[in-house]
Design an enzyme around this catalytic site. Sequence first.
Site, PDB file in Angstrom:
ATOM      1  N   SER A  51       0.835  -1.196   0.000  1.00 52.06           N
ATOM      2  CA  SER A  51       0.000   0.000   0.000  1.00 52.06           C
ATOM      3  C   SER A  51       0.869   1.245   0.000  1.00 52.06           C
ATOM      4  O   SER A  51       2.008   1.220   0.464  1.00 52.06           O
ATOM      5  CB  SER A  51      -0.925  -0.002   1.230  1.00 52.06           C
ATOM      6  OG  SER A  51      -1.850   1.072   1.168  1.00 52.06           O
ATOM      7  N   ASP A  52       0.303   2.317  -0.517  1.00 52.08           N
ATOM      8  CA  ASP A  52       1.019   3.593  -0.512  1.00 52.08           C
ATOM      9  C   ASP A  52       0.002   4.727  -0.499  1.00 52.08           C
ATOM     10  O   ASP A  52      -1.111   4.583  -1.027  1.00 52.08           O
ATOM     11  CB  ASP A  52       1.915   3.731  -1.738  1.00 52.08           C
ATOM     12  CG  ASP A  52       2.896   4.883  -1.588  1.00 52.08           C
ATOM     13  OD1 ASP A  52       3.899   4.712  -0.870  1.00 52.08           O
ATOM     14  OD2 ASP A  52       2.651   5.954  -2.171  1.00 52.08           O
TER      15      ASP A  52
END
Length: 201
Positions: free
Chosen positions: A77-78
Site C-alpha cells: 500500500s502507498d
Amino acid sequence: MSEAPTPAPPRRLVLGSTSRYRRELMERLRIPFDVAAPDVDETPRPGERPDELARRLALAKARAVAAMHPGAIVIGSDQVCDFDGEPLGKPGTHDNAVIQLRRMRGRAVVFQTAVAVVCTDAGFEAVELAPVKVRFRELSDEEIENYLRLDQPYDCAGSARSEGLGIAVVDAIESDDPTALIGLPLIRTCRMIRAAGVKVP
C-alpha cells in the site's frame, strides 16, 4: 479405494509494509499475517500524477515482497497527498509540517491511497485506488503550531493524523472506504484478498 487428496494448506498472508498504522489496521481483520519490509525507491517520476504514483508504489511494494515470498499473498500500500496535482509526502520534520499545513489551510486536498495484492505462484495481481477528499479548516499559525506540537504527525503524508488530534484540524472527510485515510483501505483490501483466496471472517 483411493484416498481423497489432502487439501492444500492456506497461503501465508504478508503485509509488505513497515507502517505501524497499516499493521494496526490489518489486526482488525483477526486473520494471521506476517510483516515484511519492501525495498522500493519511492522517488516520483517526472510528471507523474499523485494517483499514478500511489498505484505504482503500492504495486511495487507488493511485488518486491512477493519476490521474496512467492507462495504468499502479499499486500502492498502507498499514500500520496494530492495538492492540486502536486504530490506531498511525509514531512519528516516540524518545519516541513508547518509549511504543508499552511499551504493546505482552508483548502480541499485528496489523499490518494492505493492497495495492491500479489501472489507470484498463483499469478494473481490486483491494485485499487481509494481517494479520500479532505477539507482543512482555515487554521491560524498558532493552531498549526499547537496541533503539531501535540500530535507530531511527521510520519504522515499531509502532516495530519485523522485518527488522532488531526480530526480537529479538518472540516470534512469524504470517502467510501473509511480506513483509507489512515493508510490502508480495508474494504478494498478485504475484497482483493478474498479474490486471492484468503478467508476473511
